[in-house]
Design an enzyme around this catalytic site. Structure first.
Site, mmCIF file in Angstrom:
data_model
loop_
_atom_site.group_PDB
_atom_site.id
_atom_site.type_symbol
_atom_site.label_atom_id
_atom_site.label_comp_id
_atom_site.label_asym_id
_atom_site.label_seq_id
_atom_site.Cartn_x
_atom_site.Cartn_y
_atom_site.Cartn_z
ATOM 1 N N GLN A 86 -42.975 64.846 64.979
ATOM 2 C CA GLN A 86 -42.422 64.229 63.780
ATOM 3 C C GLN A 86 -41.283 65.026 63.150
ATOM 4 O O GLN A 86 -40.297 64.437 62.692
ATOM 5 C CB GLN A 86 -43.527 64.001 62.745
ATOM 6 C CG GLN A 86 -44.457 62.865 63.093
ATOM 7 C CD GLN A 86 -45.435 62.541 61.982
ATOM 8 O OE1 GLN A 86 -45.317 63.023 60.856
ATOM 9 N NE2 GLN A 86 -46.434 61.736 62.292
ATOM 10 N N HIS A 108 -51.010 60.463 58.490
ATOM 11 C CA HIS A 108 -51.698 61.758 58.476
ATOM 12 C C HIS A 108 -50.788 62.723 57.722
ATOM 13 O O HIS A 108 -49.571 62.702 57.901
ATOM 14 C CB HIS A 108 -51.948 62.239 59.900
ATOM 15 C CG HIS A 108 -52.663 63.559 59.998
ATOM 16 N ND1 HIS A 108 -53.693 63.921 59.143
ATOM 17 C CD2 HIS A 108 -52.499 64.611 60.842
ATOM 18 C CE1 HIS A 108 -54.132 65.131 59.471
ATOM 19 N NE2 HIS A 108 -53.413 65.571 60.492
#
Length: 340
Positions: A86, A108
């Site tokens: 990410q 998350h």
């Protein structure tokens, strides 16, 4: 008492008025994109040009763009790429396209909580974390049900971040079940702790220890497999349906007595002490730093451990036994069609 939200607490209007980009089309990505699309949301999927998932997403009727183009076009960007990827994706493809009026979503909190991603202050930052694998999120939505999820607001630049999060969760189907309000810190730390000590690390280590103990004592590997792995699902299903009490009500008195008297000998003070050490590693960022460095180094430890796990005898025994169970073969085939 925690705040819990349901359909009556959320409107679909805020998310339907936005353009949503779902970054990634794995287990969670496909579920989010398709559920939102079926809820009347304007969705596009962001994937690299070379991604094998592009054809799959297009085949499902979804608009597919590069990550950068999807982020540029959208008002809401949901990050559903793997945690370890990410930061790079955000910095190279997304960051320059964020600005006032936009929102960055996560399923998350790892990269926000541990400071790997630092969104600009004018952007809403929101967490919607389903408590189930993506294929279940999708399957339950399609049957009119929903998967419980968590909601957290890290930054409310617009003053409407929570309402937008509630709206997204309703479109996902989560408010059909229950949407629990939390924080990025609590979601991240409890999620990592649960995975490491109970759901994944704890369970797999217990299964392997039980299997090895029986086989080393001379029992058939097949018997050890059935007793220490196969039947685990039956017990967990009963716990899922009605808690520990329902499971204990459903098993024999012999098993229940063994549960009370022998279980604490396995998970005793030493295990509880180690659980506290693991939790402390999570809270202080020790685990996060270890995992980040492991990825930066090319995953030498991870790859070695993965190969050792695949080579354990329980895997070969299990493969042979499951091949005789047609319903398990079919279930595996269905789930493998969704790329993780």
């Amino acid at each position: 008492m925690a705040n819990i939200y349901y359909d009556k607490d959320a409107s679909l209007d805020p998310i339907r008025s936005r353009k949503v980009a779902v970054v990634g089309y794995g287990s969670q990505g496909h579920a989010h994109a398709l559920n939102l699309k079926d809820s009347g949301v304007d969705v596009r999927v962001g994937l690299p040009e070379a991604s094998k998932s592009r054809q799959k997403a297009q085949g499902a009727g979804l608009k597919v763009l590069t990550v950068a183009d999807a982020a540029r076009e959208a008002d809401v960007v949901m990050m559903l790429a793997p945690d370890e990827k990410q930061k790079k994706i955000y910095e190279e493809e997304i960051a320059r396209h964020l600005g006032r009026g936009k929102a960055l979503f996560f399923a998350h909190g790892f990269n926000i909580h541990y400071g790997q991603i630092k969104p600009p202050p004018e952007v809403d930052v929101i967490l919607i974390a389903p408590k189930a694998p993506g294929h279940m999120v999708r399957r339950l939505y399609q049957t009119g049900q929903g998967t419980p999820a968590l909601i957290a607001v890290h930054h409310d630049a617009s003053g409407q971040a929570k309402q937008l999060g509630l709206s997204y969760a309703r479109a996902l189907g989560a408010t059909r079940a229950a949407l629990l309000e939390t924080t990025f810190r609590e979601e991240t730390e409890t999620d990592l702790f649960g995975e490491q000590t109970v759901l994944c690390g704890g369970v797999t280590s217990l299964v392997l220890a039980g299997f090895d103990t029986l086989v080393e004592a001379g029992y058939q590997p097949e018997s050890a497999y059935f007793e220490c792995l196969h039947e685990l699902k039956l017990i967990v299903d009963m716990m899922y349906e009605g808690g520990l009490g329902w499971m204990r009500h459903s098993i024999s008195d012999t098993a229940e007595y063994g549960d009370y008297t022998r279980g604490p000998r396995i998970v005793g003070d030493a295990v509880r002490t180690e659980m506290k050490r693991i939790l402390r590693d999570i809270q202080t960022g020790v685990f996060a730093r270890e995992w980040i460095l492991e990825n930066q180094a090319g995953r030498p430890v991870f790859d070695k451990l993965r190969e050792e796990g695949r080579a354990h005898p329980i895997e070969e025994v299990g493969r042979r036994l499951r091949e005789m169970m047609s319903w398990l073969r079919d279930a595996k085939k269905d789930s493998s069609e969704v790329q993780r």
